[in-house]
Write an enzyme that holds these catalytic residues in place. Structure first.
Site, PDB file in Angstrom:
ATOM      1  N   ASN A  93       0.799  -1.231   0.000  1.00 16.93           N
ATOM      2  CA  ASN A  93       0.000   0.000   0.000  1.00 16.93           C
ATOM      3  C   ASN A  93       0.830   1.279   0.000  1.00 16.93           C
ATOM      4  OD1 ASN A  93      -2.635   1.554   0.930  1.00 16.93           O
ATOM      5  ND2 ASN A  93      -1.021   2.078   2.414  1.00 16.93           N
ATOM      6  N   TYR A 159       2.900   7.521 -12.580  1.00 15.70           N
ATOM      7  CA  TYR A 159       2.096   6.773 -11.603  1.00 15.70           C
ATOM      8  C   TYR A 159       1.266   5.703 -12.300  1.00 15.70           C
ATOM      9  CZ  TYR A 159      -1.489   6.154  -7.901  1.00 15.70           C
ATOM     10  OH  TYR A 159      -2.356   5.648  -6.958  1.00 15.70           O
ATOM     11  N   ALA A 161       1.779   4.273 -15.194  1.00 15.55           N
ATOM     12  CA  ALA A 161       2.645   3.206 -15.709  1.00 15.55           C
ATOM     13  C   ALA A 161       3.055   2.256 -14.589  1.00 15.55           C
ATOM     14  CB  ALA A 161       3.886   3.811 -16.369  1.00 15.55           C
ATOM     15  N   LYS A 163       1.521   1.742 -11.670  1.00 17.94           N
ATOM     16  CA  LYS A 163       0.360   0.968 -11.217  1.00 17.94           C
ATOM     17  C   LYS A 163       0.050  -0.141 -12.221  1.00 17.94           C
ATOM     18  CE  LYS A 163      -0.799   2.773  -7.221  1.00 17.94           C
ATOM     19  NZ  LYS A 163      -0.724   1.969  -5.991  1.00 17.94           N
TER      20      LYS A 163
END
Ligand SMILES: NC(=O)c1ccc[n+]([C@@H]2O[C@H](COP(=O)([O-])OP(=O)(O)OC[C@H]3O[C@@H](n4cnc5c(N)ncnc54)[C@H](OP(=O)(O)O)[C@@H]3O)[C@@H](O)[C@H]2O)c1
Length: 252
Positions: A93, A159, A161, A163
């Site tokens: 996370n 971000y 890419a 994820k």
């Protein structure tokens, strides 16, 4: 009261001193898990999170570690095993700040930072906990991804890419680990305002909310309860899957 029992399980939630991670730690703990709270930078905030969990009756300990660094990941998991027991559940996370910018304004260092959090860190955590999970024929890896991959949100290329990389990694790992009783699933939240969004422009918030079919903001614990399901024994036949916690924003 939660429907799924995690009594006897040990859960590590990376980046759980605030935001979605803290809410997830609370949900897993309320379902009976002993919880390892992880943070890297802000000890006072992490102390407050531990107090909040303990006041909810949860067994919780703090572990300071940069989850993008191999040596500190190794030390953290060793410390968790020593104080709480073998790690059964890992929720991947943790995140740094996520500025939206056109590609000309992102240097490669920023791209690498995104990849470090969303691809390298899951890889490091998995490599460290998998020998024990395989030996016990049980484990749960839960990746917090994002709706931005499906939506192709812009200007947010680094971000999105990273994820996307996290999603591909999770799907492959789900197949690789299924024979060992280890599941790998994903939660793709929509925008769920947490502490770091307090000063975001109101017009951005209004525009986002206007398109959400459910017609309200998501709550951090709604991510936490999805994680609790994936962590449960009842979800043993579910792997490689994504649940979108976004009020229907990706229904089409
Ligand atoms: N909130 C949303 O709207 C939303 C939407 C979609 C997806 N997500 C995803 O949900 C996850 C959580 O997001 P959030 O909004 O809840 O974030 P957040 O509130 O900013 O929390 C980030 C957490 O990560 C920790 N952290 C930062 N650097 C770290 C490092 N190197 N090692 C370990 N921990 C570190 C922070 O603690 P310290 O500062 O003390 O290190 C903090 O506990 C992220 O993967 C994010 O991409 C969030």
């Amino acid at each position: 009261m939660p429907r799924f029992s995690l009594t006897g399980r040990v859960a590590l939630v990376t980046g759980s001193s605030t935001g979605l991670g803290k809410a997830t730690a609370l949900c897993l703990g309320q379902a009976g898990a002993k919880v390892a709270i992880n943070y890297a930078n802000n000890k006072a905030r992490a102390d407050a999170a531990r107090t909040e969990l303990r006041e909810a009756g949860i067994t919780a300990e703090l572990f300071q570690a940069d989850v993008t660094d191999e040596a500190t990941v190794d030390q953290m998991v060793t410390a968790i095993e020593g104080s709480l027991g073998p790690v059964d559940i890992v929720v991947l996370n943790a995140t740094p700040a996520q500025p939206l910018n056109p590609i000309e304004e992102y240097d490669w260092d920023f791209y690498e930072q995104m990849l470090d959090f969303f691809v390298k860190s899951p890889y490091l955590l998995a490599r460290r906990v998998l020998p024990g999970m395989k030996a016990r024929r049980h484990g749960r890896l839960i990746n917090i991804t994002s709706e931005v991959f499906q939506l192709g949100v812009a200007p947010f290329s680094a971000y999105v890419a990273a994820k996307g990389g996290q999603i591909g990694w999770s799907r492959s790992m789900a197949n690789e680990l299924a024979p060992y009783g280890i599941t790998v699933n994903m939660i793709a939240p929509g925008w769920i305002p947490v502490e770091r969004h307090a000063n975001d422009p109101q017009e951005d918030k209004d525009a986002y909310l206007a398109r959400i079919p459910v017609g309200r903001w998501g709550k951090p614990e709604e991510v936490g309860w999805a994680a609790t399901y994936f962590a449960s024994d009842e979800a043993a036949f579910v792997t490689g899957q994504t649940v979108a916690v976004n009020g229907g924003n990706t229904v089409w």
